[in-house]
Design an enzyme around this catalytic site. Structure first.
Site, PDB file in Angstrom:
ATOM      1  N   ARG A   1       0.837  -1.212   0.000  1.00  0.00           N
ATOM      2  CA  ARG A   1       0.000   0.000   0.000  1.00  0.00           C
ATOM      3  C   ARG A   1       0.873   1.263   0.000  1.00  0.00           C
ATOM      4  O   ARG A   1       0.580   2.243   0.700  1.00  0.00           O
ATOM      5  CB  ARG A   1      -0.922   0.032   1.232  1.00  0.00           C
ATOM      6  CG  ARG A   1      -1.966  -1.066   1.274  1.00  0.00           C
ATOM      7  CD  ARG A   1      -2.980  -0.933   0.150  1.00  0.00           C
ATOM      8  NE  ARG A   1      -4.100  -1.841   0.355  1.00  0.00           N
ATOM      9  CZ  ARG A   1      -4.088  -3.128   0.051  1.00  0.00           C
ATOM     10  NH1 ARG A   1      -3.012  -3.673  -0.501  1.00  0.00           N
ATOM     11  NH2 ARG A   1      -5.153  -3.872   0.266  1.00  0.00           N
TER      12      ARG A   1
ATOM     13  N   SER B   1     -10.523  -0.810   3.785  1.00  0.00           N
ATOM     14  CA  SER B   1      -9.679  -0.942   4.979  1.00  0.00           C
ATOM     15  C   SER B   1      -9.265   0.443   5.455  1.00  0.00           C
ATOM     16  O   SER B   1      -8.712   1.220   4.682  1.00  0.00           O
ATOM     17  CB  SER B   1      -8.406  -1.718   4.658  1.00  0.00           C
ATOM     18  OG  SER B   1      -8.720  -2.994   4.179  1.00  0.00           O
TER      19      SER B   1
ATOM     20  N   GLU C   1      -4.631   3.584   6.573  1.00  0.00           N
ATOM     21  CA  GLU C   1      -4.342   3.278   5.179  1.00  0.00           C
ATOM     22  C   GLU C   1      -4.990   4.348   4.293  1.00  0.00           C
ATOM     23  O   GLU C   1      -4.500   4.637   3.211  1.00  0.00           O
ATOM     24  CB  GLU C   1      -4.900   1.885   4.846  1.00  0.00           C
ATOM     25  CG  GLU C   1      -4.388   1.297   3.558  1.00  0.00           C
ATOM     26  CD  GLU C   1      -5.476   1.093   2.553  1.00  0.00           C
ATOM     27  OE1 GLU C   1      -5.182   1.269   1.366  1.00  0.00           O
ATOM     28  OE2 GLU C   1      -6.608   0.759   2.925  1.00  0.00           O
TER      29      GLU C   1
HETATM   30  N1  EPU Z   1      -9.930 -10.888  10.542  1.00  0.00           N
HETATM   31  C1  EPU Z   1     -10.523 -10.986  11.779  1.00  0.00           C
HETATM   32  N2  EPU Z   1     -11.499 -10.076  12.098  1.00  0.00           N
HETATM   33  C2  EPU Z   1     -11.913  -9.117  11.240  1.00  0.00           C
HETATM   34  C3  EPU Z   1     -11.309  -9.022   9.966  1.00  0.00           C
HETATM   35  C4  EPU Z   1     -10.312  -9.928   9.638  1.00  0.00           C
HETATM   36  O1  EPU Z   1     -10.188 -11.837  12.591  1.00  0.00           O
HETATM   37  O2  EPU Z   1     -12.821  -8.355  11.591  1.00  0.00           O
HETATM   38  C5  EPU Z   1      -8.922 -11.901  10.163  1.00  0.00           C
HETATM   39  C6  EPU Z   1      -9.526 -12.861   9.151  1.00  0.00           C
HETATM   40  O3  EPU Z   1     -10.164 -13.935   9.776  1.00  0.00           O
HETATM   41  C7  EPU Z   1      -8.336 -13.328   8.369  1.00  0.00           C
HETATM   42  C8  EPU Z   1      -7.406 -12.131   8.418  1.00  0.00           C
HETATM   43  O4  EPU Z   1      -7.857 -11.299   9.472  1.00  0.00           O
HETATM   44  O5  EPU Z   1      -7.713 -14.406   8.996  1.00  0.00           O
HETATM   45  C9  EPU Z   1      -7.362 -11.381   7.098  1.00  0.00           C
HETATM   46  O6  EPU Z   1      -8.658 -10.897   6.777  1.00  0.00           O
HETATM   47  P1  EPU Z   1      -9.117 -10.566   5.270  1.00  0.00           P
HETATM   48  O7  EPU Z   1      -8.834 -11.704   4.384  1.00  0.00           O
HETATM   49  O8  EPU Z   1     -10.514 -10.061   5.327  1.00  0.00           O
HETATM   50  O9  EPU Z   1      -8.138  -9.428   4.808  1.00  0.00           O
HETATM   51  P2  EPU Z   1      -7.539  -8.157   5.557  1.00  0.00           P
HETATM   52  O10 EPU Z   1      -6.110  -8.418   5.895  1.00  0.00           O
HETATM   53  O11 EPU Z   1      -8.427  -7.702   6.636  1.00  0.00           O
HETATM   54  C10 EPU Z   1      -6.560  -7.123   3.351  1.00  0.00           C
HETATM   55  C11 EPU Z   1      -6.610  -5.836   2.607  1.00  0.00           C
HETATM   56  C12 EPU Z   1      -7.924  -5.703   1.863  1.00  0.00           C
HETATM   57  C13 EPU Z   1      -8.027  -6.859   0.883  1.00  0.00           C
HETATM   58  C14 EPU Z   1      -7.959  -8.171   1.676  1.00  0.00           C
HETATM   59  C15 EPU Z   1      -7.911  -9.379   0.770  1.00  0.00           C
HETATM   60  C16 EPU Z   1      -5.209  -4.274   3.822  1.00  0.00           C
HETATM   61  C17 EPU Z   1      -5.161  -3.064   4.680  1.00  0.00           C
HETATM   62  N3  EPU Z   1      -6.425  -4.715   3.501  1.00  0.00           N
HETATM   63  O12 EPU Z   1      -7.569  -7.075   4.356  1.00  0.00           O
HETATM   64  O13 EPU Z   1      -7.863  -4.512   1.099  1.00  0.00           O
HETATM   65  O14 EPU Z   1      -9.249  -6.810   0.171  1.00  0.00           O
HETATM   66  O15 EPU Z   1      -6.732  -8.207   2.458  1.00  0.00           O
HETATM   67  O16 EPU Z   1      -6.685  -9.454   0.124  1.00  0.00           O
HETATM   68  O17 EPU Z   1      -4.169  -4.785   3.415  1.00  0.00           O
HETATM   69  C18 EPU Z   1      -8.361  -2.187   1.157  1.00  0.00           C
HETATM   70  O18 EPU Z   1      -7.160  -1.990   1.055  1.00  0.00           O
HETATM   71  O19 EPU Z   1      -9.187  -1.236   1.249  1.00  0.00           O
HETATM   72  C19 EPU Z   1      -8.853  -3.550   1.226  1.00  0.00           C
HETATM   73  C20 EPU Z   1     -10.144  -3.848   1.400  1.00  0.00           C
END
Ligand code: EPU
Length: 337
Positions: free
Chosen positions: A162, A237, A333
């Site tokens: 990012r 995010s 972010e």
């Molecule tokens: N998780 C939780 N609780 C929550 C949310 C997530 O425990 O409320 C855990 C999930 O269970 C999972 C892990 O965190 O094990 C990762 O969650 P998720 O796959 O939803 O992805 P994320 O890391 O929360 C990132 C990006 C998203 C992108 C997704 C999928 C960032 C800041 N965000 O989110 O990007 O869509 O991965 O690749 O890196 C964005 O940048 O606006 C965005 C939505």
């Protein structure tokens, strides 16, 4: 070139914050932008894309220019690859759909990301194991200082998680006019390793997915976890996933054996901010018009009528509580204006 004064930016940011710009104009070509640079006589300009990664915490005292350069074309191609050029004002998901229609692979995992093509390289958009940097060739940007055109090659953009040069040394200095992506015509390199994609494809009984299947899987995952900004104000995010030193992670893991983690850069460990925020009890929290989304704790929402200051206030409380419980300081972010 028409300037509007005291212009409401509410419909131009996905948080739906009612901030005003002292002056606002939309530009749909490089020539128009250059004309505008002359008209504004070197006064500072701020460039707005799709407004999907921004939080206005006050009115913008200055000139806001919306990048509205349209058009998608194939610039060159051979048997296996095509170089696609898209205007900075093109809606990102429209570009993904156009590429799918033309059977071009590489950005299917980035389906349904809100925002514009011109904003995509600034934060190196990424999802489900793919980032724009993986298919990025170069971009053409106009210097806001003197109107000259500058090409930034992949290595010159200094992409990170990012992150890019446009959030650092080059921040606020360029208008990204055209972005060039190198996409596959055949032998698409599918990226289906991400757990949620694998599970969705499996549930749908798809053993040999196409780029279209991957896109559909991504659309269904995103729609189930992330709020549609057209219905509920948000900017995806709100925080970055923090990377912490391995030793700090090991100590945390002793205390929280179920902590979710991924390998980060330079031997560091990436911990999902959504998990940390959920552990602190914020998931589904709502106070007045602001809240923490109940299906994904990383997303802050405006239930209607919230000010940017209120959203920012909630963000601060979350940052403080995560720091207190885990000793990890989250960083936003989204761009805070
Ligand atoms: N998780 C939780 N609780 C929550 C949310 C997530 O425990 O409320 C855990 C999930 O269970 C999972 C892990 O965190 O094990 C990762 O969650 P998720 O796959 O939803 O992805 P994320 O890391 O929360 C990132 C990006 C998203 C992108 C997704 C999928 C960032 C800041 N965000 O989110 O990007 O869509 O991965 O690749 O890196 C964005 O940048 O606006 C965005 C939505």
């Amino acid at each position: 070139m028409t300037f509007h004064s005291d212009y409401s930016l509410q419909s131009l940011n996905t948080f739906g914050i009612d901030a005003k710009a002292s002056y606002y104009a939309s530009t749909s070509s490089i020539d128009e932008l250059r004309e505008l640079l002359v008209q504004t006589e070197g006064r500072p300009l701020r460039i707005l894309g799709g407004g999907s990664n921004i939080l206005f915490t006050h009115d913008v005292a200055g000139i806001v220019i919306r990048n509205n350069i349209q058009g998608i074309t194939i610039k060159s191609e051979n048997e296996t690859h095509a170089l696609v050029c898209a205007g900075g004002g093109v809606n990102w998901h429209q570009l993904v759909l156009w590429c799918l229609q033309h059977n071009l692979g590489g950005i299917e995992n980035l389906s349904l990301i809100p925002g514009t093509v011109g904003a995509a390289p600034i934060q190196n958009i990424g999802a489900y194991g793919v980032e724009i940097k993986d298919v990025f060739s170069h971009l053409e940007a106009v210097s806001l200082e003197d109107g000259s055109l500058k090409v930034f090659r992949q290595d010159e953009c200094r992409f990170g998680y990012r992150d890019s040069i446009f959030k650092r040394e080059a921040a606020g200095k360029y208008f990204i006019a055209y972005v060039y992506l190198q996409l596959t015509k055949t032998d698409h390199r599918l990226n289906t390793a991400y757990g949620a994609i694998r599970d969705t494809l499996q549930e749908n009984g798809i053993a040999e997915p196409t780029i279209h299947d991957v896109s559909e899987a991504v659309i269904s995952i995103r729609s189930s976890k992330l709020p549609d900004p057209a219905r509920l104000g948000n900017a995806g995010s709100f925080f970055k996933n923090p990377e912490i030193p391995a030793a700090q992670f090991e100590a945390l893991q002793q205390q929280y054996p179920r902590i979710v983690h991924f390998p980060g850069s330079d031997g560091r460990v990436k911990v999902p901010a959504g998990w940390l925020i959920e552990q602190c009890g914020w998931k589904g929290f709502r106070e007045g018009s602001v809240g923490c989304y109940d299906k994904q704790a990383l997303v802050l929402v405006n239930y209607g009528g919230a000010s940017g200051r209120e959203v920012f206030g909630l963000a601060q409380r979350i940052i403080n509580s995560v720091e207190k419980q885990f000793g990890i300081r989250l960083t936003p972010e989204v761009n805070i204006w």
